[in-house]
Each structure stands twice: as structure tokens, then as C-alpha cells.
Design a protein around this motif. Structure first.
Motif, mmCIF file in Angstrom:
data_model
loop_
_atom_site.group_PDB
_atom_site.id
_atom_site.type_symbol
_atom_site.label_atom_id
_atom_site.label_comp_id
_atom_site.label_asym_id
_atom_site.label_seq_id
_atom_site.Cartn_x
_atom_site.Cartn_y
_atom_site.Cartn_z
ATOM 1 N N ALA A 87 -17.632 -39.109 -6.294
ATOM 2 C CA ALA A 87 -18.272 -40.079 -5.406
ATOM 3 C C ALA A 87 -19.631 -40.419 -5.987
ATOM 4 C CB ALA A 87 -18.411 -39.505 -3.996
ATOM 5 N N TRP A 88 -20.082 -41.641 -5.731
ATOM 6 C CA TRP A 88 -21.361 -42.055 -6.318
ATOM 7 C C TRP A 88 -22.002 -43.192 -5.527
ATOM 8 C CZ3 TRP A 88 -16.648 -43.545 -8.290
ATOM 9 C CH2 TRP A 88 -16.427 -44.893 -8.531
ATOM 10 N N TRP A 89 -23.318 -43.311 -5.745
ATOM 11 C CA TRP A 89 -24.098 -44.441 -5.269
ATOM 12 C C TRP A 89 -24.556 -45.217 -6.495
ATOM 13 C CZ3 TRP A 89 -25.284 -47.785 -1.745
ATOM 14 C CH2 TRP A 89 -26.468 -48.518 -1.825
ATOM 15 N N SER A 90 -24.233 -46.509 -6.531
ATOM 16 C CA SER A 90 -24.611 -47.349 -7.660
ATOM 17 C C SER A 90 -26.033 -47.855 -7.473
ATOM 18 C CB SER A 90 -23.656 -48.536 -7.795
ATOM 19 O OG SER A 90 -24.111 -49.423 -8.804
ATOM 20 N N LEU A 91 -26.926 -47.404 -8.347
ATOM 21 C CA LEU A 91 -28.316 -47.848 -8.285
ATOM 22 C C LEU A 91 -28.462 -49.305 -8.693
ATOM 23 C CD1 LEU A 91 -29.821 -44.656 -9.951
ATOM 24 C CD2 LEU A 91 -30.138 -45.330 -7.571
ATOM 25 N N ARG A 92 -27.512 -49.798 -9.447
ATOM 26 C CA ARG A 92 -27.568 -51.190 -9.921
ATOM 27 C C ARG A 92 -26.957 -52.155 -8.924
ATOM 28 N NH1 ARG A 92 -25.695 -49.333 -15.843
ATOM 29 N NH2 ARG A 92 -27.752 -49.068 -16.797
ATOM 30 N N HIS A 93 -25.839 -51.765 -8.322
ATOM 31 C CA HIS A 93 -25.080 -52.709 -7.492
ATOM 32 C C HIS A 93 -25.163 -52.407 -5.996
ATOM 33 C CE1 HIS A 93 -23.591 -54.245 -11.242
ATOM 34 N NE2 HIS A 93 -23.019 -53.094 -11.556
ATOM 35 N N PHE A 127 -21.254 -41.280 3.253
ATOM 36 C CA PHE A 127 -22.410 -40.426 2.986
ATOM 37 C C PHE A 127 -23.226 -40.979 1.814
ATOM 38 C CE2 PHE A 127 -23.985 -37.179 0.063
ATOM 39 C CZ PHE A 127 -25.032 -36.675 0.822
ATOM 40 N N PHE A 128 -22.571 -41.280 0.705
ATOM 41 C CA PHE A 128 -23.300 -41.770 -0.460
ATOM 42 C C PHE A 128 -23.942 -43.129 -0.194
ATOM 43 C CE2 PHE A 128 -21.396 -38.296 -2.678
ATOM 44 C CZ PHE A 128 -22.190 -38.084 -3.793
ATOM 45 N N SER A 129 -23.349 -43.926 0.680
ATOM 46 C CA SER A 129 -23.936 -45.234 0.990
ATOM 47 C C SER A 129 -25.279 -45.110 1.698
ATOM 48 C CB SER A 129 -22.966 -46.064 1.845
ATOM 49 O OG SER A 129 -22.935 -45.611 3.191
ATOM 50 N N ARG A 130 -25.531 -43.963 2.327
ATOM 51 C CA ARG A 130 -26.780 -43.748 3.056
ATOM 52 C C ARG A 130 -27.691 -42.735 2.369
ATOM 53 N NH1 ARG A 130 -22.728 -43.594 7.418
ATOM 54 N NH2 ARG A 130 -22.823 -41.306 7.366
ATOM 55 N N LEU A 131 -27.282 -42.273 1.202
ATOM 56 C CA LEU A 131 -27.978 -41.185 0.529
ATOM 57 C C LEU A 131 -29.441 -41.511 0.236
ATOM 58 C CD1 LEU A 131 -27.970 -38.441 -0.948
ATOM 59 C CD2 LEU A 131 -27.035 -39.624 -2.953
ATOM 60 N N CYS A 151 -19.052 -45.447 -3.628
ATOM 61 C CA CYS A 151 -17.603 -45.338 -3.813
ATOM 62 C C CYS A 151 -17.215 -43.867 -3.840
ATOM 63 C CB CYS A 151 -17.185 -46.006 -5.118
ATOM 64 S SG CYS A 151 -15.395 -45.961 -5.443
ATOM 65 N N ALA A 152 -16.059 -43.578 -3.280
ATOM 66 C CA ALA A 152 -15.470 -42.241 -3.385
ATOM 67 C C ALA A 152 -13.996 -42.388 -3.738
ATOM 68 C CB ALA A 152 -15.624 -41.462 -2.087
ATOM 69 N N TYR A 153 -13.588 -41.665 -4.754
ATOM 70 C CA TYR A 153 -12.190 -41.597 -5.164
ATOM 71 C C TYR A 153 -11.800 -40.120 -5.108
ATOM 72 C CZ TYR A 153 -7.922 -42.251 -7.903
ATOM 73 O OH TYR A 153 -6.604 -42.294 -8.322
ATOM 74 N N LEU A 154 -10.948 -39.764 -4.158
ATOM 75 C CA LEU A 154 -10.538 -38.377 -3.988
ATOM 76 C C LEU A 154 -9.041 -38.259 -4.217
ATOM 77 C CD1 LEU A 154 -12.557 -37.197 -0.848
ATOM 78 C CD2 LEU A 154 -13.298 -37.416 -3.228
ATOM 79 N N THR A 155 -8.662 -37.295 -5.034
ATOM 80 C CA THR A 155 -7.275 -37.160 -5.465
ATOM 81 C C THR A 155 -6.784 -35.732 -5.318
ATOM 82 O OG1 THR A 155 -5.780 -37.376 -7.376
ATOM 83 C CG2 THR A 155 -8.077 -36.820 -7.845
ATOM 84 N N ARG A 157 -20.613 -51.030 1.317
ATOM 85 C CA ARG A 157 -21.720 -51.892 0.901
ATOM 86 C C ARG A 157 -22.398 -52.447 2.149
ATOM 87 N NH1 ARG A 157 -23.459 -54.484 -3.664
ATOM 88 N NH2 ARG A 157 -24.616 -56.417 -3.335
ATOM 89 N N GLU A 158 -23.726 -52.386 2.140
ATOM 90 C CA GLU A 158 -24.535 -52.932 3.228
ATOM 91 C C GLU A 158 -24.090 -52.407 4.592
ATOM 92 O OE1 GLU A 158 -24.428 -57.171 2.739
ATOM 93 O OE2 GLU A 158 -25.797 -57.114 1.014
ATOM 94 N N GLY A 159 -23.823 -51.118 4.636
ATOM 95 C CA GLY A 159 -23.552 -50.466 5.900
ATOM 96 C C GLY A 159 -22.143 -50.589 6.429
ATOM 97 N N ARG A 160 -21.228 -51.165 5.653
ATOM 98 C CA ARG A 160 -19.851 -51.272 6.134
ATOM 99 C C ARG A 160 -18.868 -50.948 5.015
ATOM 100 N NH1 ARG A 160 -16.971 -56.234 5.402
ATOM 101 N NH2 ARG A 160 -18.083 -57.662 4.004
#
Length: 365
Positions: A325-331, A263-267, A335-339, A37-40
Motif C-alpha cells: 500500500a502507498w501514498w503517491s506524493l506526486r499524484h 488509511f494511506f489516503s489520510r496518512l 492505493c492498496a493491492y492485497l493478495t 483520491r480526494e477523500g473518496r
């Protein structure tokens, strides 16, 4: 109980609790979680093991194959080539890949391929005898095959064919390969710890995949689209060195949770590396909704951009087995969850709920 390593910033305690419970109750045997969030990075958690023998704890630099999340980076390789001048999004592929323009495919475009409308959501039955790693023969089989529907008229994620189609297009239309475009252009531009073809010195970081249930491959809605060539769901095959060091663009990127969330945080950023790589016009094309229809492989109605699933709340990509993994357009967090434990997306959905997100329709369960 297995220790969960890492950190969660203030305000993310609920996310840590969910992740810890998934590890404690055995729903998860090895996974990484990252939130930006916010670059960190505000959450970085590792839990469980990275190997089948449970001797190597999962670490924050553990690489794992997230299946169809890989496709987003095939898209970026294709669009990076488009920006360089060839191929074009809306010109017939047959104009430069002559062998492909047969049996109703003469008007198929790169846009059709990138939006899963090219009519080749699976390899034809005639490809059943081709080895999983014989990429040349698999490309040739796609060129010879008739589409299952007229390109542009229906929708179905190109489950195993996506990377081979793009690779064929890049070879014929740009004089390069998918692997070269990703490693020489996309990967360095975006600073990714991600690999199509894991190098020797990183093989020790790769996690072994395992089934949550032996019946898992047969229970998948997408199973009919994953049968040919044989082996893409065989953990003995996909845990092999040969597979990990190959390029099978539809599904065998190997990456970390931190790298994917970063990556998704900067998409979507207008001054971020994705826009710099593609330029404003192609960046806008990448993110824009391109087609909304019933996707036969997902088994539901879905909106595709050129490489991602999009709805009112998120831009996302997931894969069979539970990684997403996703970028939240609302919030405005990523986030990335890899298993490594191949199951449905319920674990990631619980993480998403703790973040206030809805993870409906992200992968081919």
C-alpha cells in the motif's frame, strides 16, 4: 475467466484492465484493489477466490495477511504510547527493560528499533527451538541475544523481530502490550478494519494464503532472516486459526484493501486521524526520512521513516508475497493491492504503473 467485482471511476479504466488481466491469466488467484483520491474511493475491485478450495469468491471485505505491511501499525502503536508519556523515542530501552540492556544493547533506543537499526533483524539461532506462537519466550530470546551489529551503525529490516521488540518495550515502559495499544487506541482512532488477533466473528472473512510456486520461500532474498522461528512462511501454519488469532506484530495483521488504501489516503493530512492520534510532532517524525543506507534484508539502498519506506514519489509499505500500500506524493492518491497468492511484487507494480506510480523497493522479495 473469473469475474472481477467492484467499480472503477472514470479515468481508471486502465487500472481495471490490468487487474482483470492478472486474474484472467492466473497471475492472481485472489486479491483486492482499492484506490482513494480526494477523500473518496475511486477504485474498489475484487477478483479470484479467498479460499484454497476456490469456493468463496474474494469480496471487498475479505481480510488477508499482508506480511510486513503489518509493521506500519506496530509503529503507530509505539508512537501512540510515546504520546501518552512513555516510553521515549531516544532514551535507552534498558532504563525500563533491564533484561534487554546486555551484550551491547544498553544504549539501544526505540528510535533504533522503529528505523530497523537495533541490530536484531532476525531471531538468534538459539531461538530455533521456540514455537512460533510462544511470544514470551521469543521476547526473552531478544533480550538475551547480542545484536548483529552495534545499534545505530547499520541497517536491516527487523523482519520477524519488529513486533516482539516493540511489544517488549511497551510491556516494560508503558505497562501495556502491542495488542492492547493497537486494538484499544490505534484501531478505533483510525477506523481500521484491521486486526492483530482476528475475532471469532471475522474469521470467516480471512483469505487462505498459497504459494505461487512451491519454491517461493527458498527463493526470497530475505529467506535467511525469516527462518527462525520456524513456520512464518508455512502456509499450513499461517492459515491456522491459532495463528490468525495471535499477535505476531512483524507480519500477521489481517486487513482489507479498502481499509489500507483509506488509511494511506489520510496518512499525511494535517487535519487527518493519524495526526490527531499522534500529535503534530510525532506525526512529523513518523513521515520524515530518518535513515538512508543499504538495507541488508531488502538487498538495496533504502530510506526509512519511523515506519514506512519513502522516496521522492511515495510513502509505502509492502510485505513478502506481493501485498503493498502507498501514498503517491506526486499524484495525491492512495492505493492498496492485497493478495493471497504469495509471489513477487510485479502484480502491484503493474497496477502502480497504470496509476503513473513507480513501486520500486517496497518489500523483501
Amino acid at each position: 475467466m473469473v469475474d472481477v467485482e467492484g467499480f472503477a471511476a472514470d479515468g481508471y479504466d486502465a487500472v481495471r484492465r490490468v487487474f482483470q488481466r492478472l486474474v484472467d491469466d492466473g497471475s492472481e488467484t485472489g486479491a483486492g484493489l482499492s484506490v482513494w483520491r480526494e477523500g473518496r474511493e475511486v477504485v474498489r475491485l475484487s477478483g479470484g477466490w479467498s479460499d484454497a478450495g476456490r469456493s468463496r469468491p474474494w469480496r471487498d471485505d475479505t481480510l488477508v495477511q499482508p506480511y510486513s505491511l503489518s509493521k506500519a501499525f506496530v509503529t503507530l502503536a509505539a508512537l501512540a504510547a510515546v504520546r501518552q508519556g512513555a516510553p521515549a523515542l531516544d532514551e535507552p530501552i534498558s532504563g525500563y527493560w533491564g533484561e534487554y540492556g546486555v551484550r551491547g544493547k544498553d544504549r539501544t533506543t526505540l528510535r533504533h528499533v522503529l528505523t530497523h537499526q537495533a541490530g536484531q533483524p532476525r531471531f538468534a539461532a538459539e531461538a530455533a527451538g521456540i514455537d512460533l506462537l510462544d511470544d514470551g519466550a521469543l521476547r526473552e530470546s531478544l533480550a538475551r541475544a547480542a545484536p548483529e551489529y552495534a545499534p545505530g551503525t547499520s541497517l536491516g529490516e527487523h523482519a520477524l523481530t519488529y513486533g516482539h521488540l516493540v511489544d517488549g518495550i511497551l510491556r516494560a515502559g508503558a505497562g501495556t502490550t502491542l495488542g492492547e495499544m493497537f486494538h484499544d487506541v490505534v484501531r478505533p482512532a483510525l477506523g481500521l478494519d484491521a486486526w492483530f488477533g482476528v475475532p471469532d466473528d471475522a474469521l470467516g472473512r480471512v483469505a487462505d494464503l498459497e504459494y505461487a510456486n512451491p519454491e517461493w520461500p527458498r527463493r526470497l532474498h530475505a529467506a535467511p532472516w525469516l527462518e527462525t522461528p520456524d513456520g512464518a512462511l508455512d502456509v499450513a501454519r499461517v492459515n491456522s486459526r491459532a495463528w490468525r488469532q495471535s499477535v505476531f506484530g512483524a507480519c500477521n495483521l489481517h486487513t482489507t484493501a479498502t481499509s489500507m488504501a483509506a488509511f494511506f489516503s489520510r496518512l499525511t493530512s494535517e487535519d487527518g486521524p493519524v495526526r490527531e492520534l499522534l500529535g503534530p510532532e510525532l506525526h512529523a517524525e513518523l513521515l520524515a526520512s530518518q535513515v538512508t543506507d543499504f538495507d541488508e534484508v531488502f538487498g538495496t539502498r533504502i530510506t526509512w521513516t519511523l515506519g514506512f519506506v519513502r522516496d521522492q514519489g511515495k510513502i509505502a509499505k509492502g510485505g513478502i508475497g506481493g501485498s503493498v500500500a502507498w501514498w503517491s506524493l506526486r499524484h495525491h492518491h492512495a492505493c492498496a493491492y492485497l493478495t493471497r497468492r504469495l509471489d513477487d511484487h510485479s502484480r502491484a507494480a503493474e497496477i502502480a504503473a497504470a496509476l503513473g506510480d513507480d513501486l520500486a523497493v517496497v518489500g523483501e522479495d
